[in-house]
Motif scaffolding. Structure first.
Motif, PDB file in Angstrom:
ATOM      1  N   THR A 196       0.841  -1.199   0.000  1.00 16.63           N
ATOM      2  CA  THR A 196       0.000   0.000   0.000  1.00 16.63           C
ATOM      3  C   THR A 196       0.877   1.250   0.000  1.00 16.63           C
ATOM      4  N   VAL A 197       0.459   2.249  -0.792  1.00 23.46           N
ATOM      5  CA  VAL A 197       1.242   3.482  -0.916  1.00 23.46           C
ATOM      6  C   VAL A 197       0.941   4.401   0.272  1.00 23.46           C
ATOM      7  N   THR A 198       1.966   4.656   1.065  1.00 23.86           N
ATOM      8  CA  THR A 198       1.920   5.632   2.164  1.00 23.86           C
ATOM      9  C   THR A 198       3.279   6.309   2.218  1.00 23.86           C
ATOM     10  N   GLU A 199       3.352   7.381   3.002  1.00 21.73           N
ATOM     11  CA  GLU A 199       4.650   8.042   3.141  1.00 21.73           C
ATOM     12  C   GLU A 199       5.662   7.106   3.798  1.00 21.73           C
ATOM     13  N   ARG A 200       5.215   6.278   4.720  1.00 18.91           N
ATOM     14  CA  ARG A 200       6.120   5.338   5.395  1.00 18.91           C
ATOM     15  C   ARG A 200       6.696   4.318   4.423  1.00 18.91           C
ATOM     16  N   LEU A 201       5.915   3.946   3.397  1.00 23.12           N
ATOM     17  CA  LEU A 201       6.413   2.974   2.426  1.00 23.12           C
ATOM     18  C   LEU A 201       7.727   3.449   1.827  1.00 23.12           C
ATOM     19  N   PHE A 202       7.797   4.712   1.407  1.00 22.05           N
ATOM     20  CA  PHE A 202       8.985   5.212   0.732  1.00 22.05           C
ATOM     21  C   PHE A 202      10.172   5.312   1.688  1.00 22.05           C
ATOM     22  N   ASP A 203       9.899   5.500   2.979  1.00 31.44           N
ATOM     23  CA  ASP A 203      10.994   5.534   3.956  1.00 31.44           C
ATOM     24  C   ASP A 203      11.614   4.150   4.157  1.00 31.44           C
ATOM     25  N   THR A 204      10.842   3.107   3.921  1.00 32.42           N
ATOM     26  CA  THR A 204      11.347   1.740   4.141  1.00 32.42           C
ATOM     27  C   THR A 204      11.988   1.127   2.903  1.00 32.42           C
TER      28      THR A 204
ATOM     29  N   LEU B 264       1.061  26.309  -7.772  1.00 32.63           N
ATOM     30  CA  LEU B 264       0.761  24.885  -7.671  1.00 32.63           C
ATOM     31  C   LEU B 264       1.955  24.066  -8.152  1.00 32.63           C
ATOM     32  N   LEU B 265       2.403  23.159  -7.292  1.00 30.73           N
ATOM     33  CA  LEU B 265       3.521  22.273  -7.626  1.00 30.73           C
ATOM     34  C   LEU B 265       3.076  20.815  -7.492  1.00 30.73           C
ATOM     35  N   THR B 266       3.816  19.965  -8.150  1.00 30.72           N
ATOM     36  CA  THR B 266       3.574  18.514  -8.047  1.00 30.72           C
ATOM     37  C   THR B 266       4.795  17.845  -7.437  1.00 30.72           C
ATOM     38  N   GLU B 267       4.593  17.187  -6.300  1.00 29.95           N
ATOM     39  CA  GLU B 267       5.651  16.395  -5.682  1.00 29.95           C
ATOM     40  C   GLU B 267       5.488  14.932  -6.118  1.00 29.95           C
ATOM     41  N   VAL B 268       6.596  14.317  -6.480  1.00 27.58           N
ATOM     42  CA  VAL B 268       6.585  12.922  -6.934  1.00 27.58           C
ATOM     43  C   VAL B 268       7.495  12.101  -6.018  1.00 27.58           C
ATOM     44  N   TYR B 269       6.866  11.169  -5.297  1.00 25.10           N
ATOM     45  CA  TYR B 269       7.623  10.236  -4.455  1.00 25.10           C
ATOM     46  C   TYR B 269       7.931   8.979  -5.312  1.00 25.10           C
ATOM     47  N   ILE B 270       9.181   8.645  -5.377  1.00 24.96           N
ATOM     48  CA  ILE B 270       9.597   7.468  -6.152  1.00 24.96           C
ATOM     49  C   ILE B 270      10.379   6.535  -5.222  1.00 24.96           C
ATOM     50  N   GLY B 271       9.941   5.310  -5.138  1.00 31.23           N
ATOM     51  CA  GLY B 271      10.628   4.279  -4.341  1.00 31.23           C
ATOM     52  C   GLY B 271      10.785   3.007  -5.145  1.00 31.23           C
ATOM     53  N   ALA B 272      11.854   2.265  -4.872  1.00 26.48           N
ATOM     54  CA  ALA B 272      12.110   1.046  -5.652  1.00 26.48           C
ATOM     55  C   ALA B 272      12.877   0.043  -4.815  1.00 26.48           C
ATOM     56  N   THR B 273      12.780  -1.191  -5.218  1.00 25.92           N
ATOM     57  CA  THR B 273      13.538  -2.275  -4.607  1.00 25.92           C
ATOM     58  C   THR B 273      13.685  -3.401  -5.617  1.00 25.92           C
ATOM     59  N   ALA B 274      14.576  -4.313  -5.328  1.00 24.67           N
ATOM     60  CA  ALA B 274      14.782  -5.517  -6.144  1.00 24.67           C
ATOM     61  C   ALA B 274      15.309  -6.605  -5.223  1.00 24.67           C
TER      62      ALA B 274
END
Length: 455
Positions: free
Chosen positions: A108-116, A422-432
């Protein structure tokens, strides 16, 4: 309940034993030792060969453990079966956990997801979400798969992944090994290796095993039409070739040439050019003693009576070069009581004092020889398994060592800067699950191609 617990505990112990890495290592070392034995010890020779060349105790070991045909022995078959069980148990015990991870829905997409996540970046665009989404999805989609939308409390999010199947690469390798083992066991149980000697013009419809007793019917007839040999200037053989004619039961025929390192397969049997020799085709001998002189004509393995005597003569052996004295003949003289006298005569040295049998002196008056082709014939019903297993193993290795399950989460959110723009913030997270550093470098280079963004 206690009985059920005991049974469960016993089953776990059995599974732990057959699925252990220690057992796998022991079996692999044993198979390696078997391969060394099969390489160092000559394979496929007659038992008389091993009895003549090895000590009595060594011969007993070779005979009992079938080391003369190690790859078809009972103990080698058991090693393959145990390794098969080990691989099956290992795979079944570990597969459910991998299957669960591979089939799981994206987190699930949350701010915590990208921190982990081990890779995470925040980009800012001056354009609204639709424009940024189009640019970013096009850029990432070309390299990392089709974007899939994800539910989020605000903004828009999507998920990309590639090579999910790579998590099963090691199991593909395991499965390929099982297929290879199945091929080895099939060859061991149903394969056949024999030898066939044909003189020019001779036909055969069966081959004999190395023990000279058991045989295998071919289901067709093979004839040696012609044997040819090419020589080096010094007279040593350069190449020899057998021109064969195969005739099936329905009368259909096929001609093929078999040369060294160029075998031919017909109806599941593969013919290899193994050796060659020459045997007498026709022979005229003179036998004389103080009372009489005789001349006889005979062929190889043909028993001919000597006129006016109680004897008959048979040629049982032809030697191409006897201790560098040239060709020699092995003869047996029979009397009418069944007694035998044996002799060996040198064809090119009629003056040799040993050219005699009983009280007869022997001399070869005429000798015509013909070639005999030695063909090794194999039937290996497991070869199809080997090809399939080897191909799957290659795919499994490629998946295991070169590919990884790559996952990317992207979340677009709108906010206003201090100037109320108006700005757009893009959170990008990845793993493998493998090769993360290489994947993250590729992803970084891809993000650098986005104009107007900043980390």
């Amino acid at each position: 309940m206690p009985d059920a617990s005991k049974k469960q505990g016993l089953w776990n112990q059995v599974a732990d034993f057959f699925g252990s890495l220690k057992l796998a290592l022991v079996l692999l070392l044993a198979l390696a030792a078997a391969s060394i034995i099969g390489t160092v010890l000559p394979q496929g020779e007659s038992l008389a060969f091993y009895e003549a060349h090895y000590t009595p105790n060594s011969y007993k070991l070779i005979h009992f453990f079938r080391l003369y045909d190690a790859y078809h022995s009972f103990w080698f078959l058991w090693l393959l079966l145990l390794l098969t069980v080990n691989l099956v148990v290992c795979s079944l015990r570990r597969l459910p956990a991998v299957w669960k991870v591979a089939k799981a829905a994206p987190r699930t997409v949350t701010e915590r997801l990208f921190d982990t996540l081990p890779f995470h970046r925040i980009l800012t665009f001056s354009s609204p979400i639709p424009e940024g989404r189009v640019r970013l999805t096009q850029l990432l989609g070309r390299r990392f798969g089709r974007p899939r939308p994800l539910p989020v409390p605000d903004g828009e999010a999507f998920y990309l992944e590639r090579w999910r199947f790579s998590r099963f690469g090691v199991y593909l390798v395991h499965f390929s090994v099982l297929i290879l083992l199945a091929g080895g066991i099939t060859s061991s149980l149903y394969g056949f290796k024999g030898f066939l000697e044909l003189a020019e013009g001779e036909k055969a419809d069966r081959i004999y095993a190395q023990d000279g007793k058991s045989f295998q019917k071919l289901g067709f007839q093979v004839e040696l039409k012609k044997f040819t040999m090419a020589l080096y200037p010094d007279g040593t053989p350069k190449e020899y070739r057998s021109d064969l004619l195969f005739t099936d039961g329905d009368g259909k025929s096929l001609e093929a040439a078999v040369k060294v390192n160029h075998p031919f397969t017909h109806n599941g049997f593969t013919f290899y050019q193994s050796s060659w020799s020459r045997v007498p085709q026709s022979l005229r001998l003179r036998l004389e003693n103080e009372q009489q002189r005789l001349e006889v004509a005979l062929g190889m393995e043909e028993r001919v009576p000597l006129p006016g005597t109680p004897y008959s003569l048979k040629v049982v052996r032809y030697i191409e070069d006897m201790a560098r004295f040239g060709p020699a003949l092995g003869l047996v003289l029979f009397d009418n009581q069944g007694h035998m006298d044996m002799g060996l005569i040198l064809i090119n040295h009629p003056e040799f004092h040993g050219n005699r049998i009983k009280d007869y002196r022997l001399r070869v008056l005429d000798l015509k020889t013909r070639y005999v082709s030695g063909l090794q014939v194999n039937r290996d019903p497991g070869i199809g398994f080997i090809w399939v297993g080897a191909s799957l193993m290659l795919l499994g290795f490629l998946s295991t060592f070169y590919l990884s399950h790559r996952q990317i989460w992207v979340w677009f959110r709108e906010r206003k800067d201090p100037a109320d723009r108006l700005l757009t913030e893009v959170y990008i997270g990845a793993t493998a699950h493998k090769h993360r550093e290489a994947f993250f470098r590729i992803l970084e280079r891809s993000l650098q191609g986005i104009e107007g963004g900043r980390s």
